[in-house]
Each structure stands twice: as structure tokens, then as C-alpha cells.
Scaffold this active site. Structure first.
Site, short mmCIF file in Angstrom:
data_model
loop_
_atom_site.label_atom_id
_atom_site.label_comp_id
_atom_site.label_asym_id
_atom_site.label_seq_id
_atom_site.Cartn_x
_atom_site.Cartn_y
_atom_site.Cartn_z
N GLU A 184 -1.76 5.12 7.77
CA GLU A 184 -0.64 4.35 8.29
C GLU A 184 0.42 4.35 7.20
OE1 GLU A 184 -0.47 3.47 11.25
OE2 GLU A 184 -2.57 3.57 11.84
N LYS A 211 -10.59 -1.19 -1.45
CA LYS A 211 -9.74 -1.33 -2.64
C LYS A 211 -8.39 -1.87 -2.17
CE LYS A 211 -6.50 0.73 -4.75
NZ LYS A 211 -5.81 -0.44 -5.30
N CYS A 263 6.39 -2.06 7.47
CA CYS A 263 6.47 -0.63 7.82
C CYS A 263 7.14 -0.42 9.17
CB CYS A 263 5.10 0.01 7.77
SG CYS A 263 3.86 -0.88 8.70
N GLU A 305 12.97 4.79 3.67
CA GLU A 305 12.43 3.44 3.85
C GLU A 305 12.82 2.61 2.63
OE1 GLU A 305 8.11 3.03 3.74
OE2 GLU A 305 8.25 1.87 5.58
P1 NAD Z 1 1.28 2.83 -2.61
O1 NAD Z 1 1.10 3.82 -1.53
O2 NAD Z 1 1.53 3.32 -3.97
O3 NAD Z 1 -0.01 1.88 -2.70
C1 NAD Z 1 -0.79 1.48 -1.60
C2 NAD Z 1 -2.25 1.42 -2.03
O4 NAD Z 1 -2.68 2.72 -2.46
C3 NAD Z 1 -2.51 0.47 -3.20
O5 NAD Z 1 -3.75 -0.16 -3.02
C4 NAD Z 1 -2.58 1.43 -4.38
O6 NAD Z 1 -3.33 0.95 -5.47
C5 NAD Z 1 -3.27 2.62 -3.75
N1 NAD Z 1 -3.09 3.90 -4.45
C6 NAD Z 1 -2.06 4.27 -5.24
N2 NAD Z 1 -2.26 5.53 -5.68
C7 NAD Z 1 -3.44 5.96 -5.16
C8 NAD Z 1 -4.18 7.17 -5.25
N3 NAD Z 1 -3.75 8.20 -5.96
N4 NAD Z 1 -5.34 7.27 -4.57
C9 NAD Z 1 -5.78 6.23 -3.81
N5 NAD Z 1 -5.14 5.06 -3.72
C10 NAD Z 1 -3.97 4.92 -4.37
O7 NAD Z 1 2.40 1.86 -2.17
P2 NAD Z 1 3.11 0.77 -3.06
O8 NAD Z 1 3.36 1.19 -4.47
O9 NAD Z 1 2.34 -0.45 -2.89
O10 NAD Z 1 4.51 0.74 -2.33
C11 NAD Z 1 5.43 1.82 -2.49
C12 NAD Z 1 6.16 2.12 -1.22
O11 NAD Z 1 5.23 2.36 -0.16
C13 NAD Z 1 7.02 1.02 -0.67
O12 NAD Z 1 8.28 1.04 -1.20
C14 NAD Z 1 7.03 1.29 0.79
O13 NAD Z 1 8.05 2.17 1.12
C15 NAD Z 1 5.73 1.95 1.06
N6 NAD Z 1 4.77 1.04 1.68
C16 NAD Z 1 4.52 1.21 2.98
C17 NAD Z 1 3.63 0.37 3.61
C18 NAD Z 1 3.30 0.51 5.04
O14 NAD Z 1 2.69 -0.38 5.61
N7 NAD Z 1 3.66 1.59 5.67
C19 NAD Z 1 3.02 -0.65 2.91
C20 NAD Z 1 3.31 -0.80 1.56
C21 NAD Z 1 4.17 0.07 0.96
#
Ligand code: NAD
Length: 475
Positions: free
Chosen positions: A245, A170, A279, A379
């Protein structure tokens, strides 16, 4: 329009059970790029069943067969270079050259690294009359974020395929097109039916049922801490394995004998790369008090060379932030920095001049930052540098480790003893000395709240394996 409203399940593109779609926005133009499926539990169930039906067969496939599969993937990935670059520039807003040099290359290097790891990977070990076998864990659920659309997906897929694990992917609903191209690549090269399944949708509709599904034996997630924690909670109900991660707030430590031009270049690139949406970004820049003024002048000169703008324009290095939500988050942090008393040295709130459309932000530098401030602890996920001064090496190490995160660290200087001492003292999964880069066969992952487990190369393959002992096997 880039429309793909079907899911890829059991080796074919099928209608999504939900019948619903998500609009994907181009962050540079704010226009709709196209629509993808907004899947639901029924899609997830079908995909997991398809994967489960083949998991024993794929687990028992020969290493030679899996090497051949990865070789074919590498070739077809290369054939789709232009499409991948275009897709990432459209969906992420990454400048074309960066889409090629960073994003396209990152995906490729992971497929190659997993393939190479299989040349020497020991799946079996004999101990006297007994056998120890490392075998694929079963169906793996992969959930990925938007900031590196080919990197985050490919590193998990390459490791799972090398291990012999079928998967349900996903990807982020904000950047689904690179993953759709990966599905086309796997389809073209004949990844066995059921081994790769793609279910597009959001966290609620697809991520949740995937994390809870009893036939999923492992969840591999990259993204934010709060989502990681939700996945961990769901996955722990039936004791699934998970690898996470998460975020970071990594220190970049400039030692007192560092070349200032080199250090300022490194510091700026660490915060502006991928518009700061990284990240491992080294966003806390630690410098000796005595070098502060000289360093800031050099940083200013570097920042003045950073071109923000239309990712399709030549020479542009920094594109927009991914979405309105993330744009607002970056603005809020810049405001917080000012409110909490840091000195705004460069950039600031609002959009750069002439870039009213698109989620563009100004690369920003704060100085006089106290490590307790919000901008030093959270972050930001935007191109914002916090410059913090230190008195001596012990003080630098203390500041570097005063964070809930532990993903990466960077150290710049001349004296090898000091460089090594600082590198060993940083509480993080990855430390880079003098911009050494990060080879694809090195373990990638974090300490503390930056995650659990390690990815990339042979370490990544290990994540998708269970260990079995068979006593008396050789009797
Ligand atoms: P997020 O964690 O909300 O989303 C990442 C993935 O998880 C997406 O595919 C999303 O659809 C999915 N997801 C969301 N809720 C879920 C659930 N309950 N169960 C399973 N999957 C779920 O991150 P985001 O909204 O894309 O970004 C928000 C913040 O996350 C950013 O501001 C940043 O700080 C952080 N981020 C970190 C990384 C990293 O590589 N460490 C990458 C992207 C974002």
C-alpha cells in the site's frame, strides 16, 4: 518517559539482541517521549523462528477458535481505549478527539470487520470429488508507517489472525507505542505463543532482514514507494508474496452542479485530515473554470475555521507534522509551488503564528495549478491543496488520471449519471461519491504506483492465503 526497550517474541518481552535504542520524539513539543529497541537481524531471526514453529498449528486452528480470539481482542482493545488515544496523541501529535474518533476507531473497526468476515468466509469448496482449500500462507512480515499507528497495524494483524497466519510486526520507529499497546493486548488475551511477534527498530536493521528471511512467506507493507520497491526486490529473491500500500495523489472532482459549501467542506477536510498525512488525501481539487472564484471564496471561509495547534488543547483539529524531516519536505513543496508559478491563495511557508515549537505547518491552498507541476504530481504528505480548473467532464477525467498514482478519487455533484460516469472513469482502487465514506468491508488498495493487492475485511484475509486443490478428496 515511555520506555520499552524489549521486543515481544514467542509470547514474552525479551531483551533486544542489539542492546541499542531509538529515541522517539513528540512532534508537538520536539521533546523525547521515550526509547524503544532498535532491533537487529538476530531479533528478526528469533521472531521468525517463533512464528515458524507455530505456523502449522495456527493454520489448522478452527475458524471458531480464531473468531473467539478476535472477539477477545476487540474487548481488550476497547479496555485500552484511553491508553491508545494518549499514545497516539503523544507519538503522532494527533489532536485528542481525532485520536479517539479516527485512529482508535479505525483499529477497532478492522478487528471487528475481520471477525465478521469469518462468519461467511469460504475457506473450502467442493468441486465434484475434489476439494479446493484456502489455507494460511505461513509466516507473514508486516511493516507499517507512522501516519495511522493503529489503523495500518490492526488491519494487517486482524486479517492475518483471521486467516491463521503468524506474524512478525515491525511498526514505524517514529510511532511505536500504539503497536506496543497492541502487543500488550494480545498478551493479555492469550494470543498463542509465537503467533504475534513485535520487533521494533528501523528499516535497515529490522525491515531488511525480515524482507529477506527465507521462512517469511509473505511481506505486507504500507509506506512510501521507494521503500515498497526495496521490499519487493528483496522479497522477490525467493518469490515471497507481497502486498504493498503506497502513496497517492488523489483527485477530488467537483462537478458543475455540486453544492459549493458542501464541496468546499469536503475539499478542505480531505487535505487537512491528519495534517495531510494521509495516503488517500484528495489533494488535487478539480473544479469547473466557471466555479473557480465562488469555490475559492468558500474554501477560504472553511480554511479560516481550521484550528492548528497543541493536540492536547480542546477544539484543535490539526496537529503537527510527524518529524523535522517531513516538516522540511512540506516546506520544500510549498516553495516549489511558488517557484513553478502556482498562485499561493492561502497559508504558505513557515510555521503558523505562535507555534514556534513543534513541527506545525500552515494549511495551504494553491490555485492556477497546472497538473504537470511538482505539487500536482508528487505526494506532499502535508495539508496542501492544489486547485486545478477543467473545461468539461472529459477534461476533468483526463487530468484526474494524469498521474503515476491510482489510490483514491472523490467526486461531488448532483447528477447521478455524471457521478457514476466519473467514478467509473477514475483509474484508482477506491472512489467515493459525495462523501459516502469507506466501510471496513470494502477492499482498500491502489492501481498503478499506489500498490499491489487489497486489504480490509474479506479481501484482506485473501491476501494471507494460499490456494490448494486436493483431487480425489471425496472419492
Ligand atoms: P517509509 O516507507 O520510509 O517507512 C515506512 C516503514 O518502512 C517504516 O516502518 C520504516 O521503518 C520501514 N522501512 C524503511 N526502510 C525499509 C527497508 N529498506 N526495508 C523494510 N522496511 C523499511 O516511509 P516514511 O519515511 O515513514 O515516510 C516517507 C514518505 O512515505 C512520506 O513522505 C509519504 O509520502 C510516504 N508515506 C506513505 C504512506 C501511505 O500510507 N501510503 C504512509 C507513510 C508514508
Amino acid at each position: 518517559m515511555r520506555n520499552q526497550t524489549k521486543q515481544y517474541i514467542n509470547g514474552e518481552w525479551v531483551e533486544s539482541a542489539s542492546g541499542q535504542t531509538i529515541k522517539v520524539i513528540n512532534p508537538a513539543t520536539e521533546e523525547v517521549l521515550g526509547e524503544v529497541a532498535n532491533g537487529n537481524e538476530e531479533d528478526v531471526n528469533k521472531a521468525v523462528e517463533a512464528a515458524h514453529n507455530v505456523y502449522l498449528e495456527f493454520r489448522n486452528s478452527s475458524v471458531e477458535d480464531r473468531k473467539a480470539l478476535l472477539d477477545k481482542i476487540v474487548k481488550e482493545y476497547e479496555n485500552r481505549k484511553d491508553d491508545l488515544i494518549e499514545a497516539m496523541t503523544d507519538e503522532l501529535g494527533s489532536p485528542l478527539q481525532k485520536s479517539e474518533d479516527v485512529h482508535y476507531e479505525a483499529g477497532l473497526k478492522h478487528f471487528k470487520a475481520a471477525r465478521e468476515a469469518l462468519d461467511t468466509f469460504e475457506f473450502e469448496e467442493q468441486r465434484e470429488d475434489n476439494l479446493i482449500v484456502k489455507e494460511a500462507i505461513g509466516v507473514a512480515g508486516l511493516v507499517t508507517p507512522w501516519n495511522f499507528p493503529t489503523n495500518q497495524t490492526s488491519l494487517k494483524l486482524a486479517a492475518a489472525f483471521a486467516a491463521g497466519c503468524p506474524v512478525v510486526l515491525k511498526p514505524s520507529e517514529e510511532t511505536p507505542y500504539a503497536a506496543i499497546i497492541l502487543a500488550e493486548i494480545f498478551d493479555k488475551v492469550g494470543v498463542p505463543k509465537g503467533v504475534f511477534n513485535l520487533v521494533n527498530g528501523d528499516g535497515e536493521g529490522v525491515g531488511n532482514p525480515l524482507s529477506e528471511h527465507p521462512k517469511v512467506r509473505m511481506m505486507s507493507f504500507t509506506g512510501s514507494g521507494p521503500t515498497g520497491s526495496k521490499i519487493m526486490e528483496k522479497a522477490s529473491k525467493d518469490f515471497k508474496k507481497f502486498s504493498l500500500e503506497l502513496g497517492g495523489k488523489s483527485p477530488l472532482i467537483v462537478l458543475d452542479d455540486a453544492d459549493i459549501e458542501f464541496a468546499s467542506k469536503a475539499a478542505v477536510s480531505k487535505v487537512v485530515n491528519n495534517t495531510g498525512q494521509v495516503c488517500t488525501a484528495g489533494t488535487r481539487t478539480l473544479i469547473p473554470e466557471s466555479l473557480k472564484d465562488e469555490f475559492l471564496e468558500a474554501v477560504k471561509r472553511e480554511m479560516e475555521n481550521v484550528k492548528v495547534g497543541d493536540p492536547r488543547e480542546e477544539g484543535i483539529e490539526v496537529g503537527p507534522i510527524i518529524s523535522k524531516k517531513q516538516f522540511d519536505q512540506v516546506q520544500d513543496y510549498i516553495k516549489k509551488g511558488i517557484d513553478e508559478g502556482a498562485t499561493l491563495f492561502y497559508g504558505g511557508e513557515g510555521k503558523p503564528e505562535g507555534l514556534e515549537t513543534g513541527y506545525f505547518v500552515k494549511p495551504t491552498v494553491f490555485t492556477d495549478v497546472d497538473n504537470k507541476m511538482t505539487i500536482a504530481q508528487e505526494e506532499i504528505f502535508g495539508p496542501v491543496m492544489s486547485v486545478i480548473t477543467y473545461k468539461d467532464l472529459d477534461h476533468a477525467i483526463e487530468i484526474a488520471n494524469d498521474t503515476k498514482y491510482g489510490l483514491a478519487g472523490y467526486v461531488l455533484g448532483e447528477n447521478r449519471d455524471n457521478l457514476r460516469h466519473v467514478a467509473r472513469s477514475i483509474e484508482a482502487g477506491m472512489v467515493e461519491i459525495n462523501e459516502a465514506g469507506r466501510a471496513a468491508d470494502l477492499p482498500f488498495g491502489g492501481y498503478k504506483q499506489s500498490g499491489l493487492g487489497r486489504e480490509w475485511g474479506d479481501y484482506g484475509i485473501e491476501e494471507f492465503l494460499e490456494i490448494k486443490s486436493i483431487s480425489g478428496y471425496f472419492k
